[in-house]
Design a protein around this motif. Structure first.
Motif, PDB file in Angstrom:
ATOM      1  N   LYS A   1      41.337  12.547 163.964  1.00  0.00           N
ATOM      2  CA  LYS A   1      41.468  12.531 162.328  1.00  0.00           C
ATOM      3  C   LYS A   1      41.787  13.583 161.855  1.00  0.00           C
ATOM      4  O   LYS A   1      42.544  13.733 160.740  1.00  0.00           O
ATOM      5  N   SER A   2      40.902  14.695 162.245  1.00  0.00           N
ATOM      6  CA  SER A   2      41.202  16.162 161.498  1.00  0.00           C
ATOM      7  C   SER A   2      42.385  16.612 162.099  1.00  0.00           C
ATOM      8  O   SER A   2      43.360  17.155 161.290  1.00  0.00           O
ATOM      9  N   THR A   3      42.952  16.368 163.287  1.00  0.00           N
ATOM     10  CA  THR A   3      44.365  16.681 163.737  1.00  0.00           C
ATOM     11  C   THR A   3      45.311  15.896 162.959  1.00  0.00           C
ATOM     12  O   THR A   3      46.287  16.792 162.726  1.00  0.00           O
TER      13      THR A   3
ATOM     14  N   MET B   1      41.320  16.114 152.338  1.00  0.00           N
ATOM     15  CA  MET B   1      40.052  16.508 152.423  1.00  0.00           C
ATOM     16  C   MET B   1      39.479  15.882 153.761  1.00  0.00           C
ATOM     17  O   MET B   1      39.849  14.502 154.041  1.00  0.00           O
ATOM     18  N   ASP B   2      38.948  16.804 154.616  1.00  0.00           N
ATOM     19  CA  ASP B   2      38.570  16.446 155.809  1.00  0.00           C
ATOM     20  C   ASP B   2      36.943  16.629 155.654  1.00  0.00           C
ATOM     21  O   ASP B   2      36.160  17.367 155.699  1.00  0.00           O
ATOM     22  N   GLU B   3      36.459  15.233 155.893  1.00  0.00           N
ATOM     23  CA  GLU B   3      34.965  15.261 155.862  1.00  0.00           C
ATOM     24  C   GLU B   3      34.413  16.109 154.685  1.00  0.00           C
ATOM     25  O   GLU B   3      33.289  16.809 155.158  1.00  0.00           O
ATOM     26  N   PRO B   4      34.513  15.832 153.600  1.00  0.00           N
ATOM     27  CA  PRO B   4      34.370  17.013 152.599  1.00  0.00           C
ATOM     28  C   PRO B   4      32.740  16.851 152.082  1.00  0.00           C
ATOM     29  O   PRO B   4      32.444  17.946 151.578  1.00  0.00           O
TER      30      PRO B   4
END
Ligand SMILES: Nc1ncnc2c1ncn2[C@@H]1O[C@H](COP(=O)(O)OP(=O)(O)O)[C@@H](O)[C@H]1O
Ligand SMILES: [Mg+2]
Lengths: 292, 284
Positions: B76-78, B204-207
């Motif tokens: 996901k982050s990638t 937004m990455d797991e904000p």
């Protein structure tokens, strides 16, 4: 069925506690040896030299008559040396640290260079003196000038500042770097606006500690042929000069016992400058540490 | 309860007709490019030999919240960092395929990454304010892009802080260091900072994963507000959050997109068994 024999444990306990006490005592002794010797040296120097710390001592040039001898030439020469060394060393080493940490590709060669920079910090100062003699005094034809000495000193303290700066730069968290890059800032903007402000306390601490090493160094100055007794002060970086450690080095060799006391006075001045520089470094480090 | 609300909203959203399978539906939306802000086309990514993203085909729509869910390590982050090319900061990364941002490939040499990142803002998992004042944090982006005029900067800061629903809390201490704020406040400062460059899309990455429940609610409410003016793509490992806030959800698993559909479809009648297992909490 008990694996641990409680009785034996309590029998051995007093022995263990004994060893514990003895070790504590031994380490205290180790610490005291160092402290006592240092304190003796310092007190001896103060008692010996404080009488000579007069205004005349700071305004007179060196002289063969103890009553007239002063450190004007030496202290002004040292100031010239430091003022020339500092910018050269700072630009070269902070630039190197920034390149290595921020721009250099990650490969074996760069790793090799990084490791060897810390090794350079351990090279004896005499060796740097010889390097300076060959490179700056002879090949570049700078003679025994302020500039030649400053370049030599810069090379000598370069690894110290590079390593300190690298550590300071590395301690800036990647997350705020990413935040800056993620907003479309260029690498250079990120360096000047985020990384340098955050790492400057560490870098300055490194610079001051390195300069305080340079200010007391004698060996490189002896080797590149800096004169010990000089009756004028430099007016430019190409003039020759004398410096505090050189002055101390020359006085201490004189047979007249009064000069031993004058040497002690000069040492006190040098120690005071060092103490001041280190205090500033510690102050900066404490004031700005723990920011992340 | 909240899911019902999400359903209602998505049902009213007529842009997307029901698609029989996600493949055909992707084909459809590629045709209607006007509405897609981001399109991944057969996108592949490797970290060295680790094939972290495999044949990703996804379209994200304007003024929607798109959620990416999946177990940790699934990419996901990638993927989200690929959208603004932050992933390239990792030296061993290699990519294939394309990502299109508003009809132009993000890899197109005629534009720069700095330009892309000015339009595509990012909010990170851990609040990461700069060790500067609140004002300087929010003004950072504008300054980086050359705005020096104090009046303009003042306006940018106020507007962004209002946009991030934190103006009232900090307006009297704009010159205090942002590190003195709580985690939830810091994260909203980071959102304000991202808004200040007036982006088009916010990633937004797991904000909210580092925030307490109350701060989380505030940030979620904020996202609902922001949706009117921005397109948001959010990574979350919190499935309730995806269900609460997003219009569409993509389920990632081991580097693949298993299923991508309207959020209510993903949560209520997923087509793939793995999606069903994941959203019902059978693994994750
Ligand atoms: N900087 C990196 N270097 C090498 N491999 C990485 C890096 N970041 C992530 N990976 C790998 O890529 C895969 C996906 O990771 P990530 O995108 O962080 O997953 P998620 O965000 O879904 O938890 C994992 O196998 C992880 O080990
Ligand atoms: Mg992640």
């Amino acid at each position: 069925m008990e694996l641990i024999n409680k009785e034996q444990v309590s029998k051995k306990l007093s022995g263990r506690l004994m060893v514990n006490k003895v070790m504590k005592f031994i380490f205290l002794l180790c610490t005291l040896v160092g402290l006592v010797v240092l304190a003796t040296l310092l007190i001896d120097t103060i008692l010996d030299g404080w009488r000579y710390l007069t205004v005349d001592f700071f305004t007179n040039f060196s002289s063969s008559r103890p009553d007239n001898a002063g450190i004007r030439g030496a202290i002004i020469g040292t100031l010239w040396l430091m003022a020339t060394t500092a910018p050269i060393a700072i630009i070269l080493s902070v630039g190197t640290a920034l390149y290595l940490e921020e721009y250099a590709p990650k490969n074996k060669l760069v790793d090799f260079v990084k490791i060897n920079i810390s090794n350079l910090a351990g090279v004896p100062s005499v060796v740097f003196g010889l390097l300076g003699l060959t490179l700056f005094v002879r090949m570049a034809g700078l003679g025994n000038s302020v500039l030649a000495a400053a370049l030599t000193m810069s090379l000598m303290i370069l690894p110290v500042i590079v390593v300190a700066s690298q550590e300071a730069i590395r301690s800036v968290p990647g997350s705020i770097r990413e935040a800056s890059i993620g907003m479309g800032a260029t690498k250079w903007q990120t360096i000047t606006r985020i990384i340098l402000p955050a790492s400057i306390p560490g870098i300055i601490t490194g610079i001051i500690l390195a300069l305080s090493r340079a200010i007391g160094e004698t060996a490189p100055l002896v080797i590149i042929g800096i004169p010990t007794i000089l009756l004028f002060t430099p007016t430019g970086v190409l003039d020759t000069f004398s410096a505090l450690p050189m002055q101390i080095f020359s006085w201490v060799k004189l047979p007249n016992p009064e000069f031993q006391s004058i040497t002690a006075a000069a040492i006190l001045v040098l120690l005071f400058i060092l103490f001041l520089m280190n205090s500033v470094a510690i102050y900066i480090r404490n004031k700005y540490s723990k920011r992340f | 309860m909240t899911l019902a609300k999400v359903k209602e909203e998505t049902d009213m959203n007529t842009v997307y007709d029901t698609a029989v399978d996600s493949r055909t539906q992707e084909m459809n939306s590629i045709k209607q490019t006007s509405n897609a802000i981001f399109q991944a086309k057969d996108f592949n990514l490797w970290y060295g030999n680790n094939h972290a993203l495999q044949d990703i085909n996804l379209d994200f729509n304007e003024n929607e919240i798109s959620a990416i869910i999946g177990p940790s390590g699934c990419g996901k982050s990638t993927f989200i960092k690929s959208l603004n090319r932050m992933v390239e900061l990792v030296p061993i990364v290699r990519t294939e395929g394309d990502i299109v941002y508003r009809d132009q490939s993000i890899f197109d040499k005629s534009s720069t990454v700095e330009n892309l990142r000015t339009k595509v803002g990012m909010v990170f998992q851990k609040p990461n304010p700069f060790p500067k004042s609140i004002y300087d944090n929010v003004a950072y982006g504008a300054r980086v892009h050359g705005i020096r005029n104090k009046k303009v900067l003042d306006q940018v800061v106020e507007k962004s802080l209002k946009g991030a629903a934190i103006w009232e809390e900090v307006k009297d201490r704009l010159n205090d260091n942002a590190y003195g704020l709580s985690g939830g406040q810091q994260q909203r400062i980071c959102i304000a900072r991202a808004l200040a460059i007036e982006p088009d899309v916010i990633l937004m990455d797991e904000p909210t994963s580092a925030l307490d429940p109350i701060s989380t609610t505030k940030v979620e409410d904020l996202m609902h507000e922001l949706k009117k003016d921005y397109s948001i793509i959010i990574v979350t490992h919190n499935m309730q959050q995806a269900a609460r806030i997003s219009d569409r959800t993509a389920f990632f698993y081991q580097g693949y997109v298993v299923e991508y559909d309207k959020t209510n479809v993903i949560f209520d009648k997923p087509k793939d068994q793995r999606t069903e297992d994941y959203v019902s909490g059978r693994f994750g």
